[in-house]
Design a protein around this motif. Structure first.
Motif, PDB file in Angstrom:
ATOM      1  N   UNK A 166       0.004  12.088   4.506  1.00  0.00           N
ATOM      2  CA  UNK A 166      -0.665  12.753   5.627  1.00  0.00           C
ATOM      3  C   UNK A 166      -2.177  12.564   5.560  1.00  0.00           C
ATOM      4  N   UNK A 167      -2.735  12.609   4.349  1.00  0.00           N
ATOM      5  CA  UNK A 167      -4.179  12.403   4.198  1.00  0.00           C
ATOM      6  C   UNK A 167      -4.557  10.985   4.621  1.00  0.00           C
ATOM      7  N   UNK A 168      -3.782   9.995   4.173  1.00  0.00           N
ATOM      8  CA  UNK A 168      -4.055   8.611   4.567  1.00  0.00           C
ATOM      9  C   UNK A 168      -3.896   8.443   6.079  1.00  0.00           C
ATOM     10  N   UNK A 169      -2.871   9.092   6.643  1.00  0.00           N
ATOM     11  CA  UNK A 169      -2.635   9.019   8.086  1.00  0.00           C
ATOM     12  C   UNK A 169      -3.797   9.649   8.857  1.00  0.00           C
ATOM     13  N   UNK A 207       0.825  -1.203   0.000  1.00  0.00           N
ATOM     14  CA  UNK A 207       0.000   0.000   0.000  1.00  0.00           C
ATOM     15  C   UNK A 207       0.862   1.257   0.000  1.00  0.00           C
ATOM     16  N   UNK A 208       1.857   1.306   0.887  1.00  0.00           N
ATOM     17  CA  UNK A 208       2.751   2.471   0.946  1.00  0.00           C
ATOM     18  C   UNK A 208       3.573   2.601  -0.331  1.00  0.00           C
ATOM     19  N   UNK A 209       4.030   1.462  -0.863  1.00  0.00           N
ATOM     20  CA  UNK A 209       4.833   1.497  -2.084  1.00  0.00           C
ATOM     21  C   UNK A 209       4.023   2.033  -3.258  1.00  0.00           C
ATOM     22  N   UNK A 210       2.731   1.703  -3.299  1.00  0.00           N
ATOM     23  CA  UNK A 210       1.883   2.180  -4.399  1.00  0.00           C
ATOM     24  C   UNK A 210       1.757   3.699  -4.372  1.00  0.00           C
ATOM     25  N   UNK A 211       1.665   4.278  -3.170  1.00  0.00           N
ATOM     26  CA  UNK A 211       1.605   5.738  -3.072  1.00  0.00           C
ATOM     27  C   UNK A 211       2.875   6.347  -3.653  1.00  0.00           C
ATOM     28  N   UNK A 212       4.022   5.762  -3.299  1.00  0.00           N
ATOM     29  CA  UNK A 212       5.294   6.268  -3.814  1.00  0.00           C
ATOM     30  C   UNK A 212       5.378   6.105  -5.336  1.00  0.00           C
ATOM     31  N   UNK A 213       4.736   5.051  -5.867  1.00  0.00           N
ATOM     32  CA  UNK A 213       4.772   4.800  -7.313  1.00  0.00           C
ATOM     33  C   UNK A 213       4.011   5.855  -8.107  1.00  0.00           C
ATOM     34  N   UNK A 214       2.872   6.296  -7.593  1.00  0.00           N
ATOM     35  CA  UNK A 214       1.963   7.120  -8.408  1.00  0.00           C
ATOM     36  C   UNK A 214       1.965   8.601  -8.031  1.00  0.00           C
ATOM     37  N   UNK A 215       2.672   8.973  -6.975  1.00  0.00           N
ATOM     38  CA  UNK A 215       2.680  10.368  -6.531  1.00  0.00           C
ATOM     39  C   UNK A 215       4.090  10.945  -6.670  1.00  0.00           C
ATOM     40  N   UNK A 216       4.188  12.133  -7.226  1.00  0.00           N
ATOM     41  CA  UNK A 216       5.484  12.802  -7.333  1.00  0.00           C
ATOM     42  C   UNK A 216       6.042  13.060  -5.941  1.00  0.00           C
ATOM     43  N   UNK A 217       7.363  13.053  -5.856  1.00  0.00           N
ATOM     44  CA  UNK A 217       8.022  13.164  -4.565  1.00  0.00           C
ATOM     45  C   UNK A 217       7.580  14.411  -3.789  1.00  0.00           C
ATOM     46  N   UNK A 222       4.269  13.647  -2.007  1.00  0.00           N
ATOM     47  CA  UNK A 222       4.090  12.391  -1.269  1.00  0.00           C
ATOM     48  C   UNK A 222       3.746  12.609   0.193  1.00  0.00           C
ATOM     49  N   UNK A 223       4.457  13.524   0.846  1.00  0.00           N
ATOM     50  CA  UNK A 223       4.199  13.737   2.271  1.00  0.00           C
ATOM     51  C   UNK A 223       2.759  14.196   2.493  1.00  0.00           C
ATOM     52  N   UNK A 224       2.249  15.001   1.569  1.00  0.00           N
ATOM     53  CA  UNK A 224       0.871  15.483   1.660  1.00  0.00           C
ATOM     54  C   UNK A 224      -0.125  14.326   1.540  1.00  0.00           C
TER      55      UNK A 224
END
Length: 436
Positions: A139-142, A121-131, A134-136
């Motif tokens: 943060x929404x998922x958190x 799940x975390x890796x997929x966020x890194x795959x599809x979101x520009x660096x 990503x923190x933003x």
């Protein structure tokens, strides 16, 4: 990054995972209470330790599987695995069967599939979101998770004890829906196969992946500062890991029914189980509202002071929890507890990067996770401890461990400051011009 700019994968997952997390927090905090009541505290403590060991092992291979087999594939397999597990979870708590052993097996299996799901799940966020975004997005998922923590335990304090079968049946249905939605509406995002092979190796199996990660932990033995950091983290983890263990059992057994609000003839009373649900919700609410503000505030202070004060506040909260059964004082203790938690949220990762050499940061971050994996594995021992030395002495022991942790942080940061000063002096001396 606006919602309309989000990848469809993220939108689907955010909504689906919110409902899964909400239902999860309606039963998860109360499992220690269930096992203690059904099996006795000693057996419950041993079984909870074993369930955490399973989680530690699967955590080691979760990231490897996400890289080798794909993000979507692992998430779909895990979601279906959780759905099948809930069938047995429901059956073990149904009108036709009451089986604590089957409940434990199902509970452990849920942890196993969760350990396989979240790295992907975390890796997929890194795959599809520009660096830069990503923190933003993280943060929404958190925040979504913490919203579920706010409402889940309050609802769970009602449904878990009175309508457990129906609650688990709802979990089963939502898990099936999530699995179907993930399979149909999200796409695979794993990088090009060549990149994956470079990362995980073509001839490496899961057993070898575990072996390599365990070898990476040798950095602990060779770095005394980092070793102190890990030891201090494991000790203080014995306090904050008790939120759904010792605290759950204590409030259930020792906290009597009390009035939350009374206006005329209108009175809202809470039993110990409901008090516990409100305590967890208070923690989630504070985390959701105060994380960003607290992180900015803590950046003004030296890291060493923050870690030491956080450990001491954890210890104080243990003393307060163990010395009262009054609802509002317990709420005050949870405020202290959550403040200690929030103090170090924003600075832990950055400090680890300072300890780690640039070429070994991955190993250091992986090894730093031992603070939580080992801490989580040891923490359930507190439940049988209450039988051997009593609740009050168990809370006192946790206070002592927190103080020892603060002492280790003091020693570590004093040595760290000396190391920084020494490195600075060496750089200054090299920078000085040589007079001929």
């Amino acid at each position: 990054m606006r919602w309309k700019d989000w990848d469809a994968n993220l939108k689907v997952r955010l909504i689906g995972e919110f409902f899964v997390n909400l239902l999860f927090w309606m039963f998860f905090p109360f499992m220690a209470i269930y096992f203690s009541d059904e099996m006795g505290k000693t057996t419950a403590g041993i079984l909870l330790v074993l369930s955490q060991v399973v989680g530690v092992i699967t955590n080691l291979v979760g990231g490897y599987c996400a890289d080798k087999y794909g993000r979507k594939k692992m998430m779909v397999i895990s979601a279906w695995g959780q759905a099948v597990t809930f069938i047995f979870f429901c059956l073990a708590n149904s009108p036709w069967l009451d089986s604590p052993i089957l409940t434990f097996i199902a509970f452990s299996a849920l942890g196993l599939f969760g350990s396989l799901y979240w790295p992907a799940s975390h890796a997929m966020i890194a795959d599809v979101v520009e660096e830069k975004h990503r923190s933003e997005v993280f943060a929404v998922f958190y925040t979504s998770i913490n919203i579920s923590v706010v409402f889940g335990p309050v609802l769970g304090s009602i449904f878990f004890f009175s309508y457990r079968f129906e609650l688990l049946l709802a979990c089963l249905l939502v898990s099936v829906v999530l699995a179907v939605v993930l399979a149909k509406y999200i796409r695979e995002t794993v990088p090009v196969k060549k990149e994956v092979l470079e990362q995980v190796g073509t001839d490496k199996n899961w057993f070898q992946a575990i072996g390599e990660q365990l070898k990476d932990y040798r950095v602990i033995a060779s770095d005394k500062l980092f070793l102190l950091f890990i030891l201090a983290g494991i000790l203080v983890a014995q306090t904050f890991m008790q939120m759904d263990l010792l605290l759950a059992v204590y409030t259930t057994e020792k906290v009597p029914e009390q009035s939350l609000f009374a206006i005329g003839n209108w009175d809202i009373s809470l039993t110990g189980e409901k008090v516990f649900g409100y305590l967890i919700s208070l923690n989630g609410l504070m985390v959701a509202l105060c994380t960003v503000w607290m992180a900015k505030w803590m950046n003004r202070f030296k890291e060493g002071r923050v870690f030491i004060l956080s450990a001491l506040l954890y210890g104080v909260s243990m003393l307060v929890f163990g010395s009262t059964t009054m609802m509002w004082i317990l709420f005050a203790a949870m405020v202290i507890f959550t403040t200690a938690e929030l103090m170090v949220v924003g600075i832990q990762e950055s400090f680890i990067s300072k300890l780690a050499p640039e070429n070994m940061r991955g190993q250091y971050f992986a090894a730093a996770g031992l603070r939580f994996t080992i801490g989580r594995t040891i923490a359930p021992i507190s439940i049988p401890l209450t039988m051997w030395i009593g609740f009050e002495n168990t809370f006192y022991l946790l206070f002592v461990l927190a103080v020892i942790s603060a002492g280790l942080y003091y020693l570590m940061f004093r040595a760290f400051d000396k190391k920084v000063e020494s490195n600075k002096s060496e750089k200054d001396s090299k920078a000085e011009p040589v007079l001929s």
